[in-house]
Design a protein around this motif. Sequence first.
Motif, PDB file in Angstrom:
ATOM      1  N   ARG A  63      15.778  22.832  30.906  1.00 21.56           N
ATOM      2  CA  ARG A  63      16.252  24.127  29.724  1.00 21.56           C
ATOM      3  C   ARG A  63      14.941  25.134  30.756  1.00 21.56           C
ATOM      4  N   ALA A  66      16.194  25.966  33.610  1.00 19.64           N
ATOM      5  CA  ALA A  66      17.470  27.080  33.988  1.00 19.64           C
ATOM      6  C   ALA A  66      16.714  28.180  33.408  1.00 19.64           C
ATOM      7  N   VAL A 211      21.891  32.210  31.112  1.00 21.37           N
ATOM      8  CA  VAL A 211      20.706  31.873  31.088  1.00 21.37           C
ATOM      9  C   VAL A 211      20.795  30.994  29.093  1.00 21.37           C
ATOM     10  N   ALA A 214      22.989  28.046  28.927  1.00 23.72           N
ATOM     11  CA  ALA A 214      22.780  27.109  29.525  1.00 23.72           C
ATOM     12  C   ALA A 214      21.078  25.961  28.825  1.00 23.72           C
TER      13      ALA A 214
END
Length: 334
Positions: A63, A66, A211, A214
């Motif tokens: 995470r 990303a 973004v 994700a």
Amino acid sequence: MRISQNALLRGTLGIAISVVAVIILVGSVDIGAALQVLATASPAWIAVMFVTTTVDIGARGARWRALLAPIARLPYRRVLGYTYIGYLANNVLPARLGELYRSHALGEGEGVSRPTVLGTVVVERVVDTVMVVAIASVAVLVLSVRGVMTSAVLLGLAFVSLLVIALGLGMAAHRLPGADRVAAIIARRPRLLELARRLRVGLAVAGRPRVVAAALAFSAFAWAASTGTFLAAGQAVGVELTVAQAALLTSGVALVSIVPSGPGYVGTFELTVVAIADGFGIPRDSAFALGLLVHLMILLTTSVGGVIAMLAFRRRHAAAAAEAEGLEGGEPAP
């Protein structure tokens, strides 16, 4: 890395809160009986806990990578290492000061502006809090929970709203009425102006839908693994939990972590588990054993991983310094 006076005060408050939590636990739980329950824990289910905890942290590393991608495309392995370093710092520092430490470590190690990295951590915290409150809200509805937990979820919803508003203001601060006047005042201190600009660059990743999507997906995966850790811990100590109950325990502990506490959330973690489990009719001794087992697994996994990541970070840093020294001395790099 310098720690501000505000951070020190927050850390002191966190330690005090943890001490109070431990005192309450000692007075409300038979520690000896809880340790006996813990001593009978199933090794097989403990192994499952290790897997789910590792998956959880791995998803959190993905995470963060990303969120960092629009700023710097970094190898997953290294971002995961910095994630572990942050957890290790949280285990030894109060009031979640590990968040500052991992921002500093990644910025220094990868040559990225530290305020910009901190901006991505702020976005990560907002995404995480949104996910936690959503999980807690669903669990409360499914279990028809009333009382303190419902109030906590409502407070969480209010807190999330404030976080989202604050994040939006941070991203668009330069466009707000009076921004030019504020910028003119700040311009008298160029360093402060530059720090604010770099922080806004990190916050700006929240304006990228892909973004954020994700980050939310990796968050969902991480919290699913966290819920799995509580389910496995319940099986290990003979406590049958439903998925909804495990989810409420997971999200409840996360919501309480917003409040400053001592290093590694000592005391507050276990007290939260005991309080929530008590609403399910689970004996306090078994609930304490369950919470302690989960907490120990998290602390052990993150501490070992953090030490390994820290050693790797220092090795890379030393190698880079030696290479730079060699180039400055006119010697070929190895």
